[in-house]
Design an enzyme around this catalytic site. Sequence first.
Site, PDB file in Angstrom:
ATOM      1  N   GLU A   5      66.132  45.399   7.052  1.00  0.00           N
ATOM      2  CA  GLU A   5      65.382  44.606   8.022  1.00  0.00           C
ATOM      3  C   GLU A   5      64.201  45.373   8.589  1.00  0.00           C
ATOM      4  OE1 GLU A   5      69.843  43.644   8.882  1.00  0.00           O
ATOM      5  OE2 GLU A   5      68.668  45.300   8.030  1.00  0.00           O
TER       6      GLU A   5
ATOM      7  N   CYS B   6      72.758  44.831  12.311  1.00  0.00           N
ATOM      8  CA  CYS B   6      73.362  45.722  13.299  1.00  0.00           C
ATOM      9  C   CYS B   6      72.583  45.607  14.613  1.00  0.00           C
ATOM     10  CB  CYS B   6      73.335  47.158  12.783  1.00  0.00           C
ATOM     11  SG  CYS B   6      71.670  47.867  12.723  1.00  0.00           S
TER      12      CYS B   6
ATOM     13  N   HIS C 189      66.829  50.658   7.492  1.00  0.00           N
ATOM     14  CA  HIS C 189      67.617  49.500   7.083  1.00  0.00           C
ATOM     15  C   HIS C 189      66.684  48.475   6.447  1.00  0.00           C
ATOM     16  CE1 HIS C 189      71.219  50.167  10.034  1.00  0.00           C
ATOM     17  NE2 HIS C 189      70.826  51.294   9.446  1.00  0.00           N
TER      18      HIS C 189
ATOM     19  N   CYS D 160      68.834  46.549  14.372  1.00  0.00           N
ATOM     20  CA  CYS D 160      68.022  45.542  13.690  1.00  0.00           C
ATOM     21  C   CYS D 160      67.869  44.273  14.518  1.00  0.00           C
ATOM     22  CB  CYS D 160      68.614  45.254  12.318  1.00  0.00           C
ATOM     23  SG  CYS D 160      68.462  46.672  11.197  1.00  0.00           S
TER      24      CYS D 160
END
Length: 176
Positions: free
Chosen positions: A71, A99, A69, A102
Amino acid sequence: MINNESESVSEPAVEFSTDDIQWMEYAMQLAAKGEALGEVPVGAVIVKDGVILGEGFNQPISSCDPTAHAEIIALRQAANQIKNYRLIDSTIYVTLEPCTMCVGALVHARIARLVFGTTEPKAGAVVSKAQLLTSDFFNHRVDYSRGLLAGQCQHQLSNFFAQRRAQKRKEKSSEN
């Protein structure tokens, strides 16, 4: 997905600095890089004292990595940059609400502040589906602000998914 600009009238308005706006615009540029690769357009940049420590965009499809992701990519880069997994006094700007995975990584990295653009009603773990950053079981608090350039961040995502649906319809109709 929903647009934050019309949400939660009872919440006090957050004042964002010109630096905040600049960094979120940069995160949106990163998201566009991911979109060009066919990834969901999410971008993230980690900043400390006006200097970029790390940046990323979604790459789980192209890298065959479910943890890739925006992040996480930014956190890895920032930690490598400063040679420390603790990113004390840093701010992360993300175009989409993080999410669960993260959020956990932000806490473990000791990020001081999270600023995100639009909410993620299906899997957001800050304000949408879970409110992990206000839970009392973490040993670190990440301050957060939401809604910075929410309309633009939402538009970037909505356009991506509209194009993806149109492409799938086109492919399906050409099969018949």
